[in-house]
Design a protein around this motif. Structure first.
Motif, PDB file in Angstrom:
ATOM      1  N   VAL A  87       0.828  -1.200   0.000  1.00  0.00           N
ATOM      2  CA  VAL A  87       0.000   0.000   0.000  1.00  0.00           C
ATOM      3  C   VAL A  87       0.869   1.259   0.000  1.00  0.00           C
ATOM      4  O   VAL A  87       1.718   1.443   0.877  1.00  0.00           O
ATOM      5  CB  VAL A  87      -0.941   0.014   1.216  1.00  0.00           C
ATOM      6  CG1 VAL A  87      -1.780   1.294   1.232  1.00  0.00           C
ATOM      7  CG2 VAL A  87      -1.846  -1.221   1.210  1.00  0.00           C
ATOM      8  N   ALA A 101      -4.097   4.990   0.959  1.00  0.00           N
ATOM      9  CA  ALA A 101      -5.454   4.484   1.185  1.00  0.00           C
ATOM     10  C   ALA A 101      -6.344   5.662   1.519  1.00  0.00           C
ATOM     11  O   ALA A 101      -6.040   6.439   2.437  1.00  0.00           O
ATOM     12  CB  ALA A 101      -5.472   3.465   2.323  1.00  0.00           C
ATOM     13  N   VAL A 145      -7.433   1.657  -2.349  1.00  0.00           N
ATOM     14  CA  VAL A 145      -5.989   1.441  -2.226  1.00  0.00           C
ATOM     15  C   VAL A 145      -5.300   1.796  -3.541  1.00  0.00           C
ATOM     16  O   VAL A 145      -5.848   1.600  -4.629  1.00  0.00           O
ATOM     17  CB  VAL A 145      -5.668  -0.022  -1.843  1.00  0.00           C
ATOM     18  CG1 VAL A 145      -6.143  -0.997  -2.917  1.00  0.00           C
ATOM     19  CG2 VAL A 145      -4.182  -0.199  -1.584  1.00  0.00           C
ATOM     20  N   ALA A 147      -7.586  -1.705   3.708  1.00  0.00           N
ATOM     21  CA  ALA A 147      -6.531  -0.980   3.007  1.00  0.00           C
ATOM     22  C   ALA A 147      -5.733  -0.056   3.928  1.00  0.00           C
ATOM     23  O   ALA A 147      -4.683   0.439   3.529  1.00  0.00           O
ATOM     24  CB  ALA A 147      -7.141  -0.168   1.867  1.00  0.00           C
TER      25      ALA A 147
END
Length: 303
Positions: A34, A37, A69, A101
């Motif tokens: 990630v 987010a 995300v 996320a």
């Protein structure tokens, strides 16, 4: 790895910054490292317990947060159509899971993922999936070729709804704060009405007989329904927000679903809208800012 989770319902203070195992992708899935987010109202409704109370999320000991995300594919299961190193955006629409996320890594079905739009920073691209897909799928429920009223037109979903309705060739009347008129006209609104009382009377003065359809992103309910002509269309945007279908108005809820192919199309035509950027560890601060209202776009958390 780090993740933000909820073990009890309440205000922003219940968000817990936890260490959890790194998830592994299964067949047809990808693991995303990630980069960003987005923070959405549905995250606050999950955190507060509102969605569990409404029967949308079953009772769980742990709930992850975060639908949107943007990041880089880190690992791919068999049959996934993405490779490690691909920069992507995606939507997590299974909201009763212990990991979302708001984390260092998240696993999604490859069908929920699209390549990130070229030249767009991932922090910005993270604001697209949920809001763009919600606006598009809501508009899919509308059959009119006439006038559509969009409430909350300056918001993240409402702004995209205005732009997509305009692109479809519909006449768009936007409802937003008085200071947002120039913004929503830039999105493509043909007419504008400021928020306030007697909405139905003001709409009908502008559109004799009432609008053919309403996309009620501001959750005005009956006030917005009264602005629709008899036999028209009404789309609600939250559980429990659909009013009684008076005067033969066809009332429907939009229930968002992940759709990577559609997301790829939308990412090519809709601009990201970032209201601010905070580190993942300050998720509670982001939720406090969200509760304060007035955001134009989405706050974004960065691990």
């Amino acid at each position: 790895m780090r993740a933000v989770v909820v073990r009890r319902f309440g205000g922003p203070e219940v968000l817990e910054f936890a260490e959890v195992p790194v998830p592994a992708p299964g067949p047809g899935q990808v693991r995303i490292r990630v980069a960003a987010a987005a923070v959405n109202p549905v995250d606050a409704a999950t955190r507060s317990g509102a969605l569990t109370g409404a029967g949308v999320i079953p009772a769980r000991e742990v709930l992850g947060l975060g639908w949107d995300v943007a990041g880089e594919v880190d690992a791919a299961g068999t049959g996934a159509r993405f490779r490690p190193g691909d920069t992507v955006i995606g939507l997590r629409d299974r909201i009763a899971l212990p990991l979302g996320a708001y984390a260092d890594y998240v696993v999604l079905d490859a069908s929920a993922v699209a390549l990130a739009p070229a030249g767009v920073p991932l922090v910005e691209a993270a604001t697209l999936p949920l809001n763009a897909l919600t606006a598009a799928q809501a508009l899919d429920l509308v059959e009119t070729t006439g006038t559509v009223l969009v409430t909350g037109a300056a918001g993240a979903v409402g702004g995209y709804a205005v732009a997509l309705a305009h692109a479809r060739g519909l006449q768009v009347v936007a409802v937003a704060g008085q200071a947002d008129e120039a913004l929503v006209r830039q999105f493509g609104a043909d007419g504008f009405l400021p928020r306030g009382p007697a909405l139905a009377d003001r709409v009908r003065a502008l559109v004799p007989g009432g609008a053919d359809a309403v996309l009620d992103t501001a959750l005005l309910g009956l006030d917005a329904l009264d602005a629709v002509r008899g036999g028209g269309e009404f789309v609600a945007f939250a559980a429990g927000a659909a009013p009684i279908p008076l005067r033969g108005v066809r009332v429907r809820n939009v229930w968002i679903r992940a759709d990577g192919e559609r997301l790829a199309e939308l990412a090519g035509i809709l601009p990201p809208r970032v209201a601010g950027v905070l580190p993942l560890a300050e998720a509670s601060t982001a939720h406090e800012r969200l509760a304060g209202g007035g955001l134009r776009g989405r706050l974004v958390l960065t691990p």
